[in-house]
Every structure is written in structure tokens, then in C-alpha cells.
Design an enzyme around this catalytic site. Structure first.
Site, PDB file in Angstrom:
ATOM      1  N   ASP A 111      21.259 -13.858 -12.363  1.00 38.80           N
ATOM      2  CA  ASP A 111      19.956 -13.743 -12.601  1.00 38.80           C
ATOM      3  C   ASP A 111      18.976 -14.104 -11.170  1.00 38.80           C
ATOM      4  OD1 ASP A 111      20.734 -15.499 -15.531  1.00 38.80           O
ATOM      5  OD2 ASP A 111      19.929 -13.356 -15.417  1.00 38.80           O
TER       6      ASP A 111
ATOM      7  N   ASP B 137      19.804 -11.070 -24.129  1.00 38.38           N
ATOM      8  CA  ASP B 137      19.769 -11.938 -23.258  1.00 38.38           C
ATOM      9  C   ASP B 137      19.095 -13.290 -23.684  1.00 38.38           C
ATOM     10  OD1 ASP B 137      19.403 -12.150 -19.574  1.00 38.38           O
ATOM     11  OD2 ASP B 137      20.096 -13.463 -20.772  1.00 38.38           O
ATOM     12  N   GLY B 138      19.607 -14.466 -23.773  1.00 38.85           N
ATOM     13  CA  GLY B 138      18.808 -15.664 -24.105  1.00 38.85           C
ATOM     14  C   GLY B 138      18.969 -16.213 -25.590  1.00 38.85           C
TER      15      GLY B 138
HETATM   16  C1  DX5 Z   1      17.256 -16.297 -18.706  1.00 37.83           C
HETATM   17  C2  DX5 Z   1      18.044 -15.474 -18.262  1.00 37.83           C
HETATM   18  C3  DX5 Z   1      19.347 -15.606 -19.066  1.00 37.83           C
HETATM   19  C4  DX5 Z   1      19.816 -17.167 -19.348  1.00 37.83           C
HETATM   20  C5  DX5 Z   1      20.645 -17.012 -20.396  1.00 37.83           C
HETATM   21  O1  DX5 Z   1      15.865 -15.698 -18.064  1.00 37.83           O
HETATM   22  O2  DX5 Z   1      17.715 -14.099 -17.992  1.00 37.83           O
HETATM   23  O3  DX5 Z   1      20.585 -14.810 -18.378  1.00 37.83           O
HETATM   24  O4  DX5 Z   1      20.490 -17.613 -18.375  1.00 37.83           O
HETATM   25  O5  DX5 Z   1      20.890 -18.422 -20.865  1.00 37.83           O
HETATM   26  P1  DX5 Z   1      21.263 -18.782 -22.230  1.00 37.83           P
HETATM   27  O6  DX5 Z   1      22.453 -18.198 -22.706  1.00 37.83           O
HETATM   28  O7  DX5 Z   1      21.654 -20.385 -22.115  1.00 37.83           O
HETATM   29  O8  DX5 Z   1      20.000 -18.628 -23.078  1.00 37.83           O
END
Ligand code: DX5
Length: 238
Positions: free
Chosen positions: A51, A191-192
Site C-alpha cells: 500500500d 480490500d479492507g
Molecule cells: C487500507 C489498505 C488495506 C489494508 C487492509 O487502505 O488498502 O490493504 O491494509 O487491512 P485490513 O485487512 O486490516 O483491513
């Protein structure tokens, strides 16, 4: 939200490309990055996501292309660079040179989406586009056949450890229906807030690629157990 599908009501199943699990490096212990990358690779990850945040497009600063190069040294897995930056055109070549195989730009970040996606392909990387939870599908309608992957954010981008937004599920289902008409090989990535519960919802809605940070790198039993739990949930064994 009563008329929207909050994940409890089944969607009509739709064909999707193969399922992929993609740990997000943002949740890894940066002090042991090499070990964490190798652990996720050995645990069966399909790809890794990095990211890249500029503190402008999103209210956080994370890592740059140098991080992509560092991760590249510890794994042969395909790497995704998720660009959460205001001027993505400035970071495509550095990310590709650093070893990113798939480069994801936000449709909200540029008025020149077609040109930016073309420049990703020109750098020898695979072009992909992301949209935020509240952004309409109309924003990417004209580039559906230009990309290999569409990342539908399931949290507002910028931080790990946030709660999954169920209101996005209907949009994922509509997107899968649309892609099955014009680009059936195209991945839908989410994602998220992806965990053993929400991954089943998103898969039922039509997503096939699942980014997970906390549920992998912060899993009490370690990354391998975290990935195994997500796999089991996808197979309906959770
Ligand atoms: C947030 C990122 C994600 C994040 C996901 O803006 O794009 O990739 O790292 O983390 P989790 O799975 O903990 O929600």
C-alpha cells in the site's frame, strides 16, 4: 440500508475467475519484514499487496517504491502496488522498476484514467483500477476492458484494521454481472476488513481476490493460520 444486501441474504451465484488470497504488507511487522514476507509466501499466499500512500489522497503516509524493491528481494510471488496517491502518473514507473507486477490506481485520483492505465502497460506491468466505497461504478465503466483487475475498496482507504462496509456488496454483485458481459477474466478484488466472516459475503457477491492485512499478519496463531482460516471460510468450512 434495509433494501441493500448486508451479507446475510444470499446473492444469485455468478461465475468468477479463480480465487486468490493476497496478504497486505501494511499489517506486517516492518522490523522483521523479510521474515514476514517469507512466512506469507510459504503459507500459500497467491500474491502480496503493498500500500503506497502519500498523506494527500489518503490521510496517512505508509511506504514508497523502495518498499516494493525490498519485498521483491524476499519473494518470487507477484506483487501488487496499490497506489493511494494524488498524482499516480508520477509513481508508476518507479513502482514497476522496483518489481511491481500489477499496479492499481484509484479512479478518483486522476482525470486521465485511460492514459494512466496505458502508461502502466507501457511499463510492462498489468493495469488495474480501484474505487472507493461511495464511488459509482459509472466512474470506471469506460475502462472495464482495459484492466485485469478492479479493486473495490470495502473500507475507506488509508488504514488497516477497519470494519468491513456491507453496503458495498450490492455494488460488487452488479460489477460482476457487468464484467461477465464485457471482460469475464477480470478479477474483482476486495480490500479492507476481510476476515473469515466477511470473505464469504464478498465471495458470494462476486469477488474472487481477497486482500487481508490484520487477519493474516495479526492472526493469533500466525500468518499461516490466518491464511488457512480464510481458505476454510471460502470453502464454507469456517
Ligand atoms: C487500507 C489498505 C488495506 C489494508 C487492509 O487502505 O488498502 O490493504 O491494509 O487491512 P485490513 O485487512 O486490516 O483491513
Amino acid at each position: 440500508m434495509s433494501e441493500r444486501n448486508s451479507g446475510e441474504r444470499p446473492f444469485a451465484p455468478l461465475p468468477t475467475p479463480p480465487v486468490r488470497l493476497v496478504p497486505s504488507i501494511l499489517a506486517a511487522d516492518f522490523g522483521r519484514l523479510g521474515d514476514e514476507v517469507q512466512r506469507a509466501t510459504q503459507a500459500g499466499a497467491d500474491r502480496l499487496q503493498i500500500d503506497i500512500m502519500d498523506g494527500h489522497f489518503v490521510p496517512n503516509i505508509s511506504m514508497g517504491p523502495m518498499f516494493v524493491a525490498t519485498v521483491r528481494r524476499f519473494t518470487d510471488l507477484p506483487l501488487e502496488a496499490h497506489l493511494m496517491v494524488s498524482r499516480p502518473e508520477e509513481w508508476i514507473e518507479p513502482a514497476a522498476k522496483a518489481g511491481a507486477n500489477i499496479i492499481i490506481v484509484h479512479a478518483e485520483a486522476t482525470p486521465h484514467l485511460h492514459r494512466v492505465l496505458e502508461s502502466i502497460a507501457a511499463c510492462g506491468a498489468l493495469p488495474a483500477v480501484a474505487i472507493n466505497p461511495a464511488s459509482p461504478l459509472a466512474l470506471i465503466e469506460e475502462v472495464l476492458e482495459q484492466v485485469v483487475l478492479i479493486l473495490q475498496m470495502t473500507v475507506n482507504p488509508g488504514f488497516g484494521g477497519q470494519k468491513f462496509i456491507p453496503a458495498v456488496l450490492d455494488k460488487i454483485h452488479r460489477l460482476r454481472q457487468r464484467l461477465n458481459q464485457c471482460n469475464p477474466e477480470c478479477d474483482i478484488e476486495v480490500d479492507g476488513g476481510i476476515d473469515a466472516h466477511t470473505i464469504a459475503w464478498a465471495h458470494a457477491a462476486g469477488a474472487n481476490v481477497f486482500v487481508a492485512g490484520s487477519s493474516v499478519f495479526n492472526a493469533p496463531q500466525g500468518a499461516a493460520a490466518g491464511l488457512a482460516a480464510l481458505h476454510a471460510a471460502l470453502e464454507g468450512k469456517a
